[in-house]
Design an enzyme around this catalytic site. Structure first.
Site, PDB file in Angstrom:
ATOM      1  N   TYR A  15       0.834  -1.200   0.000  1.00  0.00           N
ATOM      2  CA  TYR A  15       0.000   0.000   0.000  1.00  0.00           C
ATOM      3  C   TYR A  15       0.873   1.256   0.000  1.00  0.00           C
ATOM      4  CZ  TYR A  15      -2.951  -3.772   1.686  1.00  0.00           C
ATOM      5  OH  TYR A  15      -3.574  -4.978   1.828  1.00  0.00           O
ATOM      6  N   TYR A 140     -13.678  -6.884   3.608  1.00  0.00           N
ATOM      7  CA  TYR A 140     -12.319  -7.001   3.072  1.00  0.00           C
ATOM      8  C   TYR A 140     -11.975  -8.486   3.025  1.00  0.00           C
ATOM      9  CZ  TYR A 140      -7.365  -6.966   2.332  1.00  0.00           C
ATOM     10  OH  TYR A 140      -6.128  -7.217   1.796  1.00  0.00           O
ATOM     11  N   LYS A 256      -3.572 -16.152   8.643  1.00  0.00           N
ATOM     12  CA  LYS A 256      -2.987 -15.293   9.679  1.00  0.00           C
ATOM     13  C   LYS A 256      -2.466 -16.072  10.893  1.00  0.00           C
ATOM     14  CE  LYS A 256      -5.251 -10.930   8.533  1.00  0.00           C
ATOM     15  NZ  LYS A 256      -4.110 -10.124   8.138  1.00  0.00           N
TER      16      LYS A 256
END
Ligand SMILES: Cc1ncc(COP(=O)(O)O)c(C=O)c1O
Length: 407
Positions: A15, A140, A256
């Site tokens: 990003y 998301y 994750k």
């Protein structure tokens, strides 16, 4: 050239532009809850490395699993071959998710891609040619193209990719029921983050939408995909976000925390009905097979991480974290710049009215010994379950003072 200069020259950060317009900190090492910078500065980590390091850094149990497996076999292809760490992991995940068919993937985004492909295949196997999904506003689900197609079109990078993205149907949580009923003949399934919507807005919902999504998907034979990549492995206080509504999705994606933040690994778990329907149909197979699928190193670490979690007092530890977040952050609501404060499990969120403070807040916290990375108007912390009370108080104090100084 030193490392920081080389980083600026060659390394494109997430990003970000190249070179980055903000300062990128160079990390020398990690331990426990601590990130040590190149100059020796120690920062308590309020982000648990994008919500993955659930047991803290360099946990000896995970590191040992990695070392032991590296002597035996780091990796072998998964097509036509299998390996014990991968089989153990699929067995553990099947027991833990109650979804018996497990497809291993290299990252969270890939597991979502595979989930979408699987849902489409399931419908095709039943002679239904539906390729659209219902997803939620503020969703998301990852950054690859298929995933972007089910991320909120307004707060993700959808607009930049225009026609190239698959077109799906989006609704607010409270419109989910009517939207499913309206589009039931056009969609393959529904994808959602259970209870907490993460990177799309850190929204916390009550469990009703999950119950109605489950009922309607069963009624109309739609595939319910629960993306538990952020919520899973107890981040919301229960093992899965779906447990808050006591529902079982048809497909669940996990990532994750799966390897305790040590290696890149994710998985798609499906019901036997889904895998049987595809496998027994003319289609027969799922056409997906990443090179590093079933990587033995990553699977060994994931096995160690799951065992460690299940042996720990994770429920009490997370409740304690939650109590401290609530006690220390709730009063921030009185500040004019604060719009909302919300906490669940190991997640504490302060939503601001404005997104202009993110950089200043981050810099203030770093100066005060805490690593935190707000995005937009969201100043939040998700910590590992092994954090001490003192370390957590240091995080909440830095958050509090940073905001009070801005007032
Ligand atoms: C809910 C959810 N799904 C998918 C992803 C993508 O996972 P990865 O970054 O491992 O590709 C994320 C990452 O933040 C996530 O929070």
């Amino acid at each position: 050239m030193n490392y920081k200069q080389l980083d600026k020259q060659h390394t494109w950060h997430p990003y970000n532009s190249l070179p980055s317009k903000e300062e990128i900190l160079l990390v020398k090492k990690t331990f426990g809850q601590t990130i040590v910078l190149e100059d020796g500065t120690e920062l308590i980590d309020a982000m648990s490395s994008w919500w993955s390091a659930i047991h803290g850094y360099n946990n000896p149990v995970l590191i040992n699993a990695l070392k032991e497996q590296s002597d035996i076999m780091p990796h072998v292809m998964f097509g036509g071959l299998s390996n014990k760490p991968a089989i153990d992991l699929c067995t553990k995940l099947a027991n833990l998710t109650k979804l018996s068919s497990v497809f291993l993937c290299d990252s969270g985004s890939v597991s979502v891609e595979v989930a979408l492909k699987t849902a489409i295949l399931y419908q095709k196997a039943k002679n239904k040619n539906t390729t659209k999904f219902i997803a939620l506003k503020n969703a998301y689900h990852g950054d690859t193209l298929g995933c972007m197609g089910v991320c909120d079109p307004d707060n993700s990078m959808h607009s930049l990719y225009g026609e190239y993205l698959p077109s799906n149907i989006f609704c607010e949580v409270n419109e989910l029921e009517e939207t499913i009923i309206k589009y039931k003949d056009e969609i393959a399934g529904v994808i959602l983050e259970p209870i907490v919507q993460g990177a799309g807005g850190m929204k916390i919902h009550d469990s009703d939408y999950l119950k109605s999504a489950r009922e309607l998907c069963s009624k109309y034979d739609l595939v319910l995909i629960a993306d538990e990549i952020a919520t899973g492995f107890a981040h919301t206080g229960l093992m899965w976000g779906c447990d808050h509504a006591n529902i079982l999705p048809d497909i669940m994606t996990v990532g994750k925390g799966l390897t305790g933040g040590t290696m890149s690994l994710a998985a798609m778990c499906t019901s036997k009905n889904i895998s049987d329907t595809i496998s027994k149909s003319d289609i027969g197979v799922i056409m997906h097979g990443p090179t590093f699928m079933g990587n033995s190193l990553a699977c060994s670490v994931a096995n160690a991480s799951i065992d460690l979690l299940l042996k720990s007092n994770w429920k009490d530890d997370i409740q304690n974290i939650n109590n401290i977040f609530i006690k220390e952050l709730s009063s921030l609501i009185k500040l004019d710049i604060v719009k909302d404060v919300r906490c669940i499990g190991a997640i504490g969120v302060v939503e601001l009215h404005d997104d202009k403070y993110a950089r200043i807040l981050q810099e203030f916290c770093v100066k005060n010994g805490v690593w935190i990375r707000p995005f937009g108007n969201l100043f939040y912390s998700i910590v590992s379950y092994t954090i001490s009370n003192d370390e957590l108080y240091k995080i909440t104090k830095a958050m509090r003072i940073a905001l009070e100084e801005l007032e």
